[in-house]
Write an enzyme that holds these catalytic residues in place. Structure first.
Site, PDB file in Angstrom:
ATOM      1  N   GLU A   1      -0.362   1.743  -5.564  1.00 28.79           N
ATOM      2  CA  GLU A   1      -0.099  -0.031  -4.980  1.00 28.79           C
ATOM      3  C   GLU A   1      -0.038  -0.814  -6.052  1.00 28.79           C
ATOM      4  O   GLU A   1      -0.613  -0.698  -6.776  1.00 28.79           O
ATOM      5  CB  GLU A   1      -1.449   0.002  -4.009  1.00 28.79           C
ATOM      6  CG  GLU A   1      -2.336   1.493  -2.838  1.00 28.79           C
ATOM      7  CD  GLU A   1      -3.072   1.254  -2.208  1.00 28.79           C
ATOM      8  OE1 GLU A   1      -3.748   0.112  -2.072  1.00 28.79           O
ATOM      9  OE2 GLU A   1      -3.327   2.224  -2.402  1.00 28.79           O
TER      10      GLU A   1
ATOM     11  N   HIS B   1       0.777  -1.306  -0.199  1.00 29.60           N
ATOM     12  CA  HIS B   1      -0.287  -0.413   0.116  1.00 29.60           C
ATOM     13  C   HIS B   1       0.752   1.023   0.298  1.00 29.60           C
ATOM     14  O   HIS B   1       0.678   2.250   1.108  1.00 29.60           O
ATOM     15  CB  HIS B   1      -1.081  -0.265   1.018  1.00 29.60           C
ATOM     16  CG  HIS B   1      -1.818   1.035   1.098  1.00 29.60           C
ATOM     17  ND1 HIS B   1      -1.983   2.052   0.740  1.00 29.60           N
ATOM     18  CD2 HIS B   1      -3.132   0.173   1.253  1.00 29.60           C
ATOM     19  CE1 HIS B   1      -3.328   2.906   0.838  1.00 29.60           C
ATOM     20  NE2 HIS B   1      -4.554   1.724   1.373  1.00 29.60           N
TER      21      HIS B   1
HETATM   22  O1  TA6 Z   1      -6.148   0.960  -0.703  1.00 32.52           O
HETATM   23  C1  TA6 Z   1      -6.719   1.841  -0.750  1.00 32.52           C
HETATM   24  C2  TA6 Z   1      -7.924   2.386   0.521  1.00 32.52           C
HETATM   25  O2  TA6 Z   1      -8.022   0.591   0.611  1.00 32.52           O
HETATM   26  C3  TA6 Z   1      -9.476   3.193   0.688  1.00 32.52           C
HETATM   27  O3  TA6 Z   1     -10.394   3.208   0.414  1.00 32.52           O
HETATM   28  C4  TA6 Z   1      -8.136   3.999   1.993  1.00 32.52           C
HETATM   29  O4  TA6 Z   1      -9.548   3.690   3.266  1.00 32.52           O
HETATM   30  C5  TA6 Z   1      -7.333   3.649   2.019  1.00 32.52           C
HETATM   31  O5  TA6 Z   1      -6.965   2.190   1.139  1.00 32.52           O
HETATM   32  C6  TA6 Z   1      -6.821   3.488   3.258  1.00 32.52           C
HETATM   33  O6  TA6 Z   1      -7.283   2.802   4.612  1.00 32.52           O
HETATM   34  P1  TA6 Z   1      -6.804   2.683   6.137  1.00 32.52           P
HETATM   35  O7  TA6 Z   1      -7.636   1.593   6.500  1.00 32.52           O
HETATM   36  O8  TA6 Z   1      -5.032   2.154   6.031  1.00 32.52           O
HETATM   37  O9  TA6 Z   1      -7.001   3.793   6.544  1.00 32.52           O
END
Ligand code: TA6
Length: 283
Positions: free
Chosen positions: A258, A156
């Site tokens: 990502e 991520h």
């Molecule tokens: O990868 C994108 C995502 O899934 C978004 O939908 C956003 O919520 C982000 O990740 C961050 O997620 P987190 O659980 O780290 O707040």
């Protein structure tokens, strides 16, 4: 030229590994989450965004760097959002240096806590290598149990940018994506490049070519192997309000690009293994 090093250090008071190649390129990876929190290519500046408000807290993920998402991407299943790998403490299993690189491997194994919510015996290994202008992140999953397991996963990666509205992301043209901002509708990207001018949360499917993220004075090549999906996320001023671990204006300073295996879960038979890699090259 100074020697390469791979040594234990502290990052925000938590145990971490500092990697430094002889040419000065560095990366830092936390044992908490197997989380890469910093990458500076040789002669360059920090390329990963890390929130100044992020703290290393047991059971919580850091906002920035490269959270390891495993064994569930987002809320696509019954587990906590983005799985458990990013909130558990990993173990250092190797650290090595060579003439032009430094690398370390960290491992997360199943435990009582993971088996309570995901009943599988596994190892998840992250290898981090830094050399010159390049950062390699490789994940390997082994199924140690006696039944098949399935997972989704992602690196991520939070990239640091000068001004997100000026970024041009090339390489996604012609690809299908799921627009998570629009009820998961599926669309095809038709732009020459992707520009970010609003809250963006997309999963691009089966991306076969490397991406190029251009900024006014620099560029970054982003390649993935065996991780076919690309997630592009920026919370914008609308979504960042929901994050207490990020200064409100910082949506301008970051863009998540990502690498994931998200659309089609990976299934491993007993004894089988899988690997996937994301490589960043600073230009
Ligand atoms: O990868 C994108 C995502 O899934 C978004 O939908 C956003 O919520 C982000 O990740 C961050 O997620 P987190 O659980 O780290 O707040």
């Amino acid at each position: 030229m100074p020697q390469a090093l791979a040594e234990d250090t502290l990052y925000r008071n938590a145990p971490a590994i500092l990697l430094r190649a002889p040419d000065g390129a560095t990366a830092t990876v936390l044992l908490h989450g197997g989380h890469v929190v910093s990458w500076t290519p040789a002669g360059g500046q920090e390329r990963l965004y890390m929130s100044e408000l992020a703290q290393v807290t047991p059971g919580k993920a850091m906002r920035g760097g490269v959270p390891v998402i495993f064994p569930q991407f987002s809320d696509r299943g019954p587990l906590p959002k983005h799985g458990f790998a990013r909130t558990l403490v990993w173990e250092k299993t190797a650290a090595r240096t060579g003439d032009d690189y430094a690398m370390a491997s960290l491992c997360l194994k199943d435990s009582e806590a993971t088996r309570a919510i995901w009943p599988h015996a596994f190892t998840l290994e992250l290898s981090v290598g830094v050399t010159s202008h390049r950062l390699d992140l490789e994940l390997e999953v082994c199924n140690l149990g006696d039944s098949a397991l399935s997972f989704t996963t992602a690196l991520h990666t939070y990239l640091k940018v000068k001004e997100v509205e000026e970024v041009q992301l090339e390489g996604l043209n012609g690809h299908m994506y799921t627009d998570c901002m629009k009820n998961k509708v599926q669309r095809t990207d038709t732009g020459v490049f992707l520009a970010i001018d609003q809250e963006t949360d997309r999963v691009y499917h089966d991306v076969k070519r490397p991406l190029l993220m251009r900024e006014s004075h620099s560029a970054l090549g982003i390649n993935a192997e065996n991780m076919p999906d690309v997630i592009v996320w920026n919370p914008w001023e609308t979504g960042i309000k929901n994050f207490s671990d990020m200064p409100p204006k910082d949506f301008r300073r970051m863009l998540c690009i990502e690498a994931g295996a998200v659309e089609t879960p990976v299934t491993l038979e007993p004894g089988a293994s899988w690997w996937g890699r994301q490589t960043l090259v600073a230009m």
